[in-house]
Design a protein around this motif. Structure first.
Motif, PDB file in Angstrom:
ATOM      1  N   GLU A 145       0.827  -1.193   0.000  1.00 59.30           N
ATOM      2  CA  GLU A 145       0.000   0.000   0.000  1.00 59.30           C
ATOM      3  C   GLU A 145       0.872   1.257   0.000  1.00 59.30           C
ATOM      4  O   GLU A 145       1.886   1.329   0.698  1.00 59.30           O
ATOM      5  CB  GLU A 145      -0.914   0.018   1.226  1.00 59.30           C
ATOM      6  CG  GLU A 145      -2.068  -0.980   1.145  1.00 59.30           C
ATOM      7  CD  GLU A 145      -3.014  -0.674  -0.004  1.00 59.30           C
ATOM      8  OE1 GLU A 145      -3.278   0.523  -0.263  1.00 59.30           O
ATOM      9  OE2 GLU A 145      -3.463  -1.632  -0.664  1.00 59.30           O
ATOM     10  N   SER A 146       0.483   2.226  -0.803  1.00 63.73           N
ATOM     11  CA  SER A 146       1.218   3.484  -0.876  1.00 63.73           C
ATOM     12  C   SER A 146       0.319   4.529  -1.523  1.00 63.73           C
ATOM     13  O   SER A 146      -0.478   4.206  -2.414  1.00 63.73           O
ATOM     14  CB  SER A 146       2.496   3.329  -1.704  1.00 63.73           C
ATOM     15  OG  SER A 146       3.093   4.596  -1.943  1.00 63.73           O
ATOM     16  N   PRO A 147       0.434   5.797  -1.099  1.00 61.80           N
ATOM     17  CA  PRO A 147      -0.338   6.855  -1.758  1.00 61.80           C
ATOM     18  C   PRO A 147       0.217   7.212  -3.134  1.00 61.80           C
ATOM     19  O   PRO A 147      -0.395   7.977  -3.871  1.00 61.80           O
ATOM     20  CB  PRO A 147      -0.206   8.032  -0.795  1.00 61.80           C
ATOM     21  CG  PRO A 147       1.111   7.799  -0.113  1.00 61.80           C
ATOM     22  CD  PRO A 147       1.213   6.305   0.032  1.00 61.80           C
ATOM     23  N   TYR A 148       1.369   6.646  -3.466  1.00 61.11           N
ATOM     24  CA  TYR A 148       2.004   6.913  -4.753  1.00 61.11           C
ATOM     25  C   TYR A 148       1.709   5.779  -5.731  1.00 61.11           C
ATOM     26  O   TYR A 148       1.211   4.721  -5.363  1.00 61.11           O
ATOM     27  CB  TYR A 148       3.515   7.026  -4.580  1.00 61.11           C
ATOM     28  CG  TYR A 148       3.955   8.122  -3.647  1.00 61.11           C
ATOM     29  CD1 TYR A 148       3.943   9.451  -4.045  1.00 61.11           C
ATOM     30  CD2 TYR A 148       4.391   7.813  -2.360  1.00 61.11           C
ATOM     31  CE1 TYR A 148       4.357  10.454  -3.186  1.00 61.11           C
ATOM     32  CE2 TYR A 148       4.812   8.812  -1.492  1.00 61.11           C
ATOM     33  CZ  TYR A 148       4.786  10.129  -1.913  1.00 61.11           C
ATOM     34  OH  TYR A 148       5.190  11.117  -1.057  1.00 61.11           O
ATOM     35  N   PHE A 149       2.066   6.011  -6.988  1.00 62.24           N
ATOM     36  CA  PHE A 149       1.984   4.939  -7.969  1.00 62.24           C
ATOM     37  C   PHE A 149       3.332   4.757  -8.632  1.00 62.24           C
ATOM     38  O   PHE A 149       4.190   5.651  -8.619  1.00 62.24           O
ATOM     39  CB  PHE A 149       0.884   5.200  -9.017  1.00 62.24           C
ATOM     40  CG  PHE A 149       1.083   6.439  -9.848  1.00 62.24           C
ATOM     41  CD1 PHE A 149       1.803   6.395 -11.031  1.00 62.24           C
ATOM     42  CD2 PHE A 149       0.520   7.653  -9.448  1.00 62.24           C
ATOM     43  CE1 PHE A 149       1.966   7.528 -11.804  1.00 62.24           C
ATOM     44  CE2 PHE A 149       0.683   8.791 -10.217  1.00 62.24           C
ATOM     45  CZ  PHE A 149       1.413   8.735 -11.397  1.00 62.24           C
ATOM     46  N   ALA A 150       3.527   3.572  -9.176  1.00 63.82           N
ATOM     47  CA  ALA A 150       4.775   3.251  -9.863  1.00 63.82           C
ATOM     48  C   ALA A 150       4.637   3.530 -11.350  1.00 63.82           C
ATOM     49  O   ALA A 150       3.543   3.449 -11.904  1.00 63.82           O
ATOM     50  CB  ALA A 150       5.118   1.780  -9.656  1.00 63.82           C
ATOM     51  N   ASN A 151       5.740   3.872 -11.967  1.00 59.14           N
ATOM     52  CA  ASN A 151       5.771   4.008 -13.419  1.00 59.14           C
ATOM     53  C   ASN A 151       6.295   2.689 -13.971  1.00 59.14           C
ATOM     54  O   ASN A 151       7.495   2.507 -14.131  1.00 59.14           O
ATOM     55  CB  ASN A 151       6.671   5.180 -13.808  1.00 59.14           C
ATOM     56  CG  ASN A 151       6.821   5.283 -15.316  1.00 59.14           C
ATOM     57  OD1 ASN A 151       6.064   4.677 -16.063  1.00 59.14           O
ATOM     58  ND2 ASN A 151       7.799   6.032 -15.760  1.00 59.14           N
ATOM     59  N   ALA A 152       5.390   1.759 -14.193  1.00 57.88           N
ATOM     60  CA  ALA A 152       5.789   0.412 -14.604  1.00 57.88           C
ATOM     61  C   ALA A 152       6.592   0.421 -15.899  1.00 57.88           C
ATOM     62  O   ALA A 152       7.549  -0.342 -16.066  1.00 57.88           O
ATOM     63  CB  ALA A 152       4.549  -0.468 -14.767  1.00 57.88           C
TER      64      ALA A 152
END
Length: 277
Positions: free
Chosen positions: A105-112
């Motif tokens: 869980e994280s408020p950020y997102f990954a740049n896959a």
């Protein structure tokens, strides 16, 4: 945008999305293993040191570290998309799988898409625990030169014979490129991505960063040397091989990393503290 400048669907789906201030996040120290926390602190420090040395490209590139596997599945740490390198913290880093999808869980997102290059090298090389990729002006400039890196300086000779090249294939979002990246890197530790940038691998952040220091210095001094009206003096291959051998101990685990890294951390703590929260 992706790590290299493409539009990212996650942003398009969230027009009101605002990247949280990483310093505002609660620390996860004590909620994860000591080993993962150490890796997070080292990686956050590496991001901030990259900015401190002027090698960052806003939010558009990655440094990644392999974590201990979970349930037999590879895990990696990478930057949350939208956080600047000079504000990176250990707790804000994302844990992702081999495809670049976050697993915690994280408020950020990954740049896959931006993890394409890194995942290929992490998985192909057992010694590539840390992968550092830059778009610095000097590195990109040399990557665009037909002759690549020349044996003009001691910096370059420490790097030259351990440097591999990969031809430009556009922004690195195509998973099919992974195989060619791995083949081109081979067993080298320095990588020049043509018309794109520089990359180093290492057993840890300290070694990958030290290698990048020499590669970036080699590229910078090459561009500076070429500002003369006369062609710079290039040393012979035999001299390059000699200097490579002389400089090799700097990258042996427990030597160069233990000498340079503690000083780099002291420098960071003086000039930009707060990465280890």
């Amino acid at each position: 945008m992706s790590a290299d400048g493409h539009a990212n669907d996650a942003l398009g789906q969230s027009p009101g999305f605002a990247v949280p201030d990483p310093v505002s996040l609660p620390s996860i120290k004590g909620k994860i293993s000591d080993e993962e926390w150490r890796l997070r602190c080292d990686l956050a420090a590496t991001y901030r040191l990259t900015a401190l040395y002027g090698w960052d490209d806003m939010i558009f590139t990655h440094i990644s570290v392999r974590c201990p596997d979970e349930g037999g599945k590879p895990r990696f740490l990478i930057n949350p998309y939208g956080v600047f390198f000079d504000e990176m913290t250990a707790s804000s880093l994302l844990k992702i799988d081999v495809d670049g999808n976050k697993v915690d869980e994280s408020p950020y997102f990954a740049n896959a898409a931006g993890f394409t290059i890194h995942s290929a090298l992490h998985m192909a090389r057992d010694d590539a625990h840390a992968v550092l990729h830059l778009h610095s002006p000097y590195g990109v400039a040399v990557s665009a030169q037909q002759g690549g890196l020349k044996r003009y300086t001691q910096f370059s000779m420490i790097v030259h014979d351990d440097l591999a090249y990969h031809d430009y294939e556009g922004i690195a979002t195509d998973l099919d490129e992974r195989e060619r990246l791995v083949k081109d890197l081979g067993n080298h530790n320095f990588f020049m991505l043509r018309n794109h940038g520089t990359l180093t691998v290492g057993a840890n952040c300290a070694t990958a960063f030290l290698r990048m220091y020499f590669l970036e210095q080699a590229c910078k001094t090459q561009i500076l040397a070429q500002s003369d009206t006369k062609e710079p003096l290039e040393e012979a291959p035999a001299m390059g091989a000699k200097v490579l051998q002389q400089g090799a101990p700097a990258f042996v685990p427990g030597l160069g990393d233990n000498l340079a890294w503690p000083g780099l951390i002291r420098k960071l703590n003086r000039e930009n503290p707060g990465y280890d929260i």
